[in-house]
Each structure stands twice: as C-alpha cells, then as structure tokens.
Design a protein around this motif. Sequence first.
Motif, PDB file in Angstrom:
ATOM      1  N   LEU A  30      -4.591  10.862  -4.892  1.00 17.04           N
ATOM      2  CA  LEU A  30      -4.972   9.508  -4.468  1.00 17.04           C
ATOM      3  C   LEU A  30      -6.386   9.124  -4.872  1.00 17.04           C
ATOM      4  CD1 LEU A  30      -3.459   9.336  -0.852  1.00 17.04           C
ATOM      5  CD2 LEU A  30      -2.460   8.542  -2.990  1.00 17.04           C
ATOM      6  N   SER A  31      -7.168  10.075  -5.338  1.00 14.56           N
ATOM      7  CA  SER A  31      -8.583   9.776  -5.590  1.00 14.56           C
ATOM      8  C   SER A  31      -8.768   8.733  -6.682  1.00 14.56           C
ATOM      9  CB  SER A  31      -9.326  11.068  -5.957  1.00 14.56           C
ATOM     10  OG  SER A  31      -8.743  11.671  -7.108  1.00 14.56           O
TER      11      SER A  31
ATOM     12  N   ALA B 110      -1.961   3.340  -8.881  1.00 13.19           N
ATOM     13  CA  ALA B 110      -1.209   4.524  -8.473  1.00 13.19           C
ATOM     14  C   ALA B 110       0.064   4.674  -9.302  1.00 13.19           C
ATOM     15  CB  ALA B 110      -0.865   4.443  -6.982  1.00 13.19           C
TER      16      ALA B 110
ATOM     17  N   LEU C 157       0.837  -1.206   0.000  1.00 12.95           N
ATOM     18  CA  LEU C 157       0.000   0.000   0.000  1.00 12.95           C
ATOM     19  C   LEU C 157       0.869   1.253   0.000  1.00 12.95           C
ATOM     20  CD1 LEU C 157      -2.960   0.990   0.155  1.00 12.95           C
ATOM     21  CD2 LEU C 157      -2.688   1.045   2.650  1.00 12.95           C
TER      22      LEU C 157
ATOM     23  N   PHE D 242      -4.869  -1.006  -5.973  1.00 17.06           N
ATOM     24  CA  PHE D 242      -4.582   0.391  -5.639  1.00 17.06           C
ATOM     25  C   PHE D 242      -3.161   0.770  -6.045  1.00 17.06           C
ATOM     26  CE2 PHE D 242      -2.573   3.408  -2.795  1.00 17.06           C
ATOM     27  CZ  PHE D 242      -3.420   4.499  -2.874  1.00 17.06           C
ATOM     28  N   THR D 243      -2.200  -0.056  -5.658  1.00 23.60           N
ATOM     29  CA  THR D 243      -0.804   0.278  -5.934  1.00 23.60           C
ATOM     30  C   THR D 243      -0.504   0.243  -7.424  1.00 23.60           C
ATOM     31  OG1 THR D 243      -0.107  -0.551  -3.771  1.00 23.60           O
ATOM     32  CG2 THR D 243       1.580  -0.409  -5.475  1.00 23.60           C
TER      33      THR D 243
ATOM     34  N   ALA E  76      -9.527   1.034  -6.740  1.00 25.52           N
ATOM     35  CA  ALA E  76      -9.356  -0.054  -5.771  1.00 25.52           C
ATOM     36  C   ALA E  76     -10.688  -0.394  -5.112  1.00 25.52           C
ATOM     37  CB  ALA E  76      -8.327   0.341  -4.721  1.00 25.52           C
ATOM     38  N   ALA E  77     -11.493   0.624  -4.801  1.00 25.28           N
ATOM     39  CA  ALA E  77     -12.815   0.376  -4.216  1.00 25.28           C
ATOM     40  C   ALA E  77     -13.705  -0.380  -5.193  1.00 25.28           C
ATOM     41  CB  ALA E  77     -13.461   1.701  -3.810  1.00 25.28           C
TER      42      ALA E  77
ATOM     43  N   SER F 275      -7.344  -5.911  -3.521  1.00 25.72           N
ATOM     44  CA  SER F 275      -7.677  -4.485  -3.610  1.00 25.72           C
ATOM     45  C   SER F 275      -6.445  -3.618  -3.354  1.00 25.72           C
ATOM     46  CB  SER F 275      -8.787  -4.144  -2.609  1.00 25.72           C
ATOM     47  OG  SER F 275      -9.968  -4.876  -2.896  1.00 25.72           O
TER      48      SER F 275
ATOM     49  N   THR G  68      -7.737   5.254  -5.511  1.00 25.17           N
ATOM     50  CA  THR G  68      -8.637   4.819  -4.448  1.00 25.17           C
ATOM     51  C   THR G  68      -9.985   4.381  -5.012  1.00 25.17           C
ATOM     52  OG1 THR G  68      -7.589   6.320  -2.870  1.00 25.17           O
ATOM     53  CG2 THR G  68      -9.775   5.510  -2.313  1.00 25.17           C
TER      54      THR G  68
ATOM     55  N   ILE H 178       1.244   4.737  -2.441  1.00 24.86           N
ATOM     56  CA  ILE H 178       1.025   6.101  -1.941  1.00 24.86           C
ATOM     57  C   ILE H 178       2.264   6.965  -2.149  1.00 24.86           C
ATOM     58  CG2 ILE H 178       0.583   7.460   0.140  1.00 24.86           C
ATOM     59  CD1 ILE H 178      -1.091   5.131   1.180  1.00 24.86           C
TER      60      ILE H 178
ATOM     61  N   TRP I 211      -5.733  14.389  -1.809  1.00 25.51           N
ATOM     62  CA  TRP I 211      -6.959  13.817  -2.373  1.00 25.51           C
ATOM     63  C   TRP I 211      -6.899  13.785  -3.899  1.00 25.51           C
ATOM     64  CZ3 TRP I 211     -10.655  10.677  -2.300  1.00 25.51           C
ATOM     65  CH2 TRP I 211     -11.749  10.806  -3.156  1.00 25.51           C
TER      66      TRP I 211
END
Length: 680
Positions: free
Chosen positions: A426-427, A463, A404, A459-460, A433-434, A455, A430, A408, A423
């Motif tokens: 990362l939005s 990103a 994670l 995310f990673t 991933a959601a 998940s 995120t 980030i 935000w």
Amino acid sequence: MYFSDIGIIALMLALGFAVFAIVIAVVGAVREQPQAIISAKRAVLAVSAFLVLASAMLVVSFLTHDFGVKYVAEQSSRSMPWYFTSAAFYGGQEGSLLYWALMLGIFSAIFAFTSRRAPAKLVPYVLATLMVVEGFFVLVLVTVSNPFVRLPYPPQDGTGLNPLLMDPGMLVHPPMLLMGYMSFSVPFAFAVAALLSGEVNSDWLRSMRRWMLASWSIQTAGLLLGSWWAYHVLGWGGYWGWDPVENAALLPWLTSTAFLHSTMVQERRGMLKVWNMFLVIASFALSIFGTFEVRSGIISSVHSFAYSDIGVYFFAFLAVIIIFSTALFFFRLPKLKPDQEFDSVVSREGVFLLNNLMLLGITFATLWGTLFPLISATIRKQTMTVGAPFYNSVNGPLFAVLILAMGIGPLLAWRRTSPNALWRNLSVPTILAAACALVLPLLGITDVLANIGFSVCAFTAMAILYELWRGARVRHAHGEPYWQAVYMLFKRYRQRYGGYVVHLGLVLLAAGVIGSHFFQVQKDVTLKSGQETTIGGYLFVYKGNLQSYGDDQQSVAALMQVWRNGTLVDSIQPGRTMYKNFDNQPASQIAITTLGVTDLYVFLGDWSGPSQATIRIFINPLVPLVWYGGVIMLLGGLLCWWPDGRKRAVYGRQGVKNGRVAITTPEEASKVAVDKGASV
C-alpha cells in the motif's frame, strides 16, 4: 384479419405454451424424466417464437399506420420518421411490457439452447421459474394491458410520441434499460433452482456467473445511456438527479455488483453463501420493483407512466416473489453454512465483505429515500419529498469508502496479510495519493471534500495500476516483454483483470462526478441581439433568434458565438421545439460544446421575438470523464464475460518448466506462501 389479430393470437399461444412448459418441467424434475425436460425446452422455444411474432405484428402495425389499434394511435403519428415510429413500440406501457416479455423469451430460448453447460438437476427448475415470470407478463398483456386493443372508430392520424422521447436516445436507452431489468430473471431462476433442488454448492454460481455479468453489463449500459439522455434532453445541466425512477434502475445494479464480488469469495473459500443467495434474489426483486414503480404511477417522477391499475398486479407479483423466495431461502438455510471462517479481517475476503456492506448501505439509503414520500403520505397524510442533498450526504461517503476499498482489495492476500506486506503493497499508492492531496490546493482545488474525493480516486487508480505492473513484472522476469506480459495477464485472467478495468472506469466516472458536482458554474442572463456575457473565462455573444414552422411543430433557436482569449471556439444554436399535439409542450435542443474535459452547456430558457432570449449557461468541468469512465466499465464487463477458451489450471497442478513451478502473478505467489502456513 388485421396484423393486430395475429398479435393477440400469438400472445394467447405464448401464454398456453408457458403454462405447459411450467407443468412439464416440474414433472420432468420430480420424476427425473429426460423426455419431459426436452419437451419443456421445446415449449420455451415456442413461447419465444410466438412473442417474436406478436412483437413483429405490433411493429408492422406502427409502420403501416394502423390507427385502429389504440396503442398505435396513442404513440405514433404520420409525421414521425420511420425509426421513431418503430421505437414507439416500447414508448408506452403496453408496448414496453411486450418488449420485456419478448426479451425474457429470447433469453429463455438462449438458456434452452445452452442448458448442457448447467448442472442437469437445475435445468428443469430454471425453465419452470423463467416461464412463471414469463407467464405473469403475458397474462398481464392478454388481460389488462393488451397492446392490440382496437378502437371502434380509427382516427385519421395518431397523437405521436411524447416530445421528450423524440430524441436519438429513444432508440437505445429504453430498450437497454428494460432488457437490463428483464435479464435479472435468469440469475434469479438459477437461485430458485438451486434452492428447490437442494444443490446449493458452488456449481450453480459457476453456471450463472456469466448470466449475471451480462445482466450487470446491460444494466450499466442502460444507466449510462439514461444519464446521457437526461443530460442532452432535459436542460437542467446535470445527468443524475436522484429521481425515483433513476433510483429504481440503480438498485439492482448495486446488489448485482455486490454479488459479483462476493461470488469470488464463495468459489475461492466456500464463504458468503448466504450473501450470494440473498443478493441474487434481491436483484430480481428490485428489478420487478422498478418495473412496478414506473408502471403504477404511485411515485411522482418525470419518467413514470400515469396512474394505472396495472400496479396492483405488479405489487401482488412482487409480494409473491418476496414471500416465496424468503420461505425457500430459510428452508435451505442450514445448507448455506460457510465451509471456512474468516482468518483475518485484513484479507481480500474481508475487503469484499466491506464492499458488500457499502453497496447494501447505498442500496438501503436509496430505497428508503425513494419510498419515504409514499410512506409519509400513508402514515402522516403528508407528502414529504427527498431531494438530492439527502442522497449526496448519505451515499457520498459510502461511495468514497467503496472506491477506497476497491484500491485496497487487490493488494491484499487471501486469508491474511501481514503488516509488512500490507505496508509494502500500500505504500506506493498511499504516497501518490498523499502527493495528490498536497498538489490539488496549488491547482486551485481548495474544497476539502473535493480534495478528499480526488485523493481517494488517485489512491485506487494507482493501486490498480500498481497491481497490473506487479503482475507484468513477474511475467517479464520469466522472459516476456512488458507488452506481452500485460497482454497475457488479460488473456489468461480475464475475470480478474477485467474487474480491474471496471474499477478504473468507475474511478474515472467518480472523478467526473466530483468535478461536475463541486465546480459546476451556472449563469442565467437575458440578452438582446448583439449583447454578450462572460462566465468561466468564456465570452458568449448573442446574435438573435431563428424561428421555423412545420405542420405540427414550431421551433426557435438562439444564434450564439463562443469566444475564449479572442478566439472563436464554436457557433451554437440552443433551441426549443413546440408540438401542437401535446399542447405546445416544448422539447429542448441543448447546445453542448466539449473542450477537453469541460462541457459548455447552453439552454434556451425563454425568448421574445427575433432579438431577445433568456439563456442559461453551465460550465461543467470533468463531465466527459463520466462518459469515458462508463465506456471503460462496459469494456471491463465485456472482458469479464468473454469466455477464456481454455480450462483453468487447478492450484497444486501447475506445470513445471525447467525444474520450476510457473507462477504468473504476485497473487499466486502469495497464495503459495499462505497455503504453506506463512504470513504474507
């Protein structure tokens, strides 16, 4: 005179030149005599040459079947193919130590040739430190673990390699892993040189970064090949069992990974100096610990050699390294104060620190689990084992946080990141991933932990790709096509974007681990000729056994067909081979059929005559992702290691074109804003 006699003489000469190099390098450093340092370099080259000669003599002894050499008689036989006979060079304790010393000699020679790139004050200390390590190994080879000892009555034939080593993996995995252990000697030598000379600024980091990248890449390849070997040879359906020797190989990889992250913080902000020095020393100490663990035999493992007194020498050497390095470390501690303090936890350096904490947490947990059986046997007189459930439950969450943080970190600015920028950056990852977490149950993935793991990986991955897209978009805005923009990002910023490739590979590998850990299906079944069994939507039809006999071995293979939806997928022959020289110890031939990202893994457990067999079948989802991810990690490491071929521009001196400062990445844009006092 035998070839082995030449080998012994070469080892003795190598030891003599190693001692000479140590003395003359220290004299050259203390008295500042350039000619003495040149002599030390030449002595290092002589050590390397004599070790090459000794190694060549051992290989020739194998290829000529000189069974008068005890080591040759123990590790080879006339029936072995020439390539396995050559690989037997490092198949046992004595030969593997000689290979270790040989590789260190070669790496030391490379440093001697390229030492002009290192700070002049460090060079003699680096040479002396490398030769101290080399001298220890050659001394052990000459005294207590000599591969050239001759037998009074040579046998007509040798015993041969252990059946588990009679595999193509023998040609690549052991030499790569041994080279990985050895390669951490060079970064360690730089660290000792910096501490001895008092030159503990960032120059020593810049000089040895590519050495550490090389060590990390070699160790990564060794771990990957070891996992592949275990998967294809041992027959238990997995690739990593948290065996003590596997753990020992992982430990220096973890600390070197932490170093490669925190070194960027020191070069950029002058921070984490203590961390970096500690991590380099720890990586080398852990590599010696791994060598000690395998060769002492004090910890039970399928990879270990039998109990040997040589472990005492390695334990003493490890103790000297730790005591000497610790004393030197604390002596220079006042010079390792950071140039700056943390401005904010929500910053790139804050995430790098979190990475280090997670990696060291995994290192400590793995080391504790490895040593706990020995500690319990010593204190409580009762041997207690530590199995995979302990490592999975402790290291699993730590790895999740680590992955994670990998996603980030690239989206944060140095020094500080404002809530709005946080935000904004990362939005997108995120939200994706959601969405992944919501879609996975619809695909049948209902395990909560697996869902979280996938998940986090999503995310990673998003990103990293988002960061790559942002950089390409900025360059595209200055007139470059997107494909050229991506190419130029990798060309101009190889270390940064090569690191992103490594992270993507690790994410892919992690997804493979999650899939194979949570969703592996196993079935054991005894079948007679013509019978069939189903598992995971596949139909396995057993046709009977095929047996064959050789001079020193007996083989049996189960003939099987794999069907899916009425279509023949593959014809497989899982088998076993028994070797007479090893009391009919069996070696398995695993049948692995890869269909997309799923492996069908079939192992012959037992058989009776020509028409009955006990078969163990595994359905291993996503295991191919482990190998694909590992290869991508290696490619990323190569990108990071590859020289830029240009001088990096210093911030504040960017070229001006058409009246504008050329800013090529979002990170540079954020850096400009931060350095002007703005909050990004």
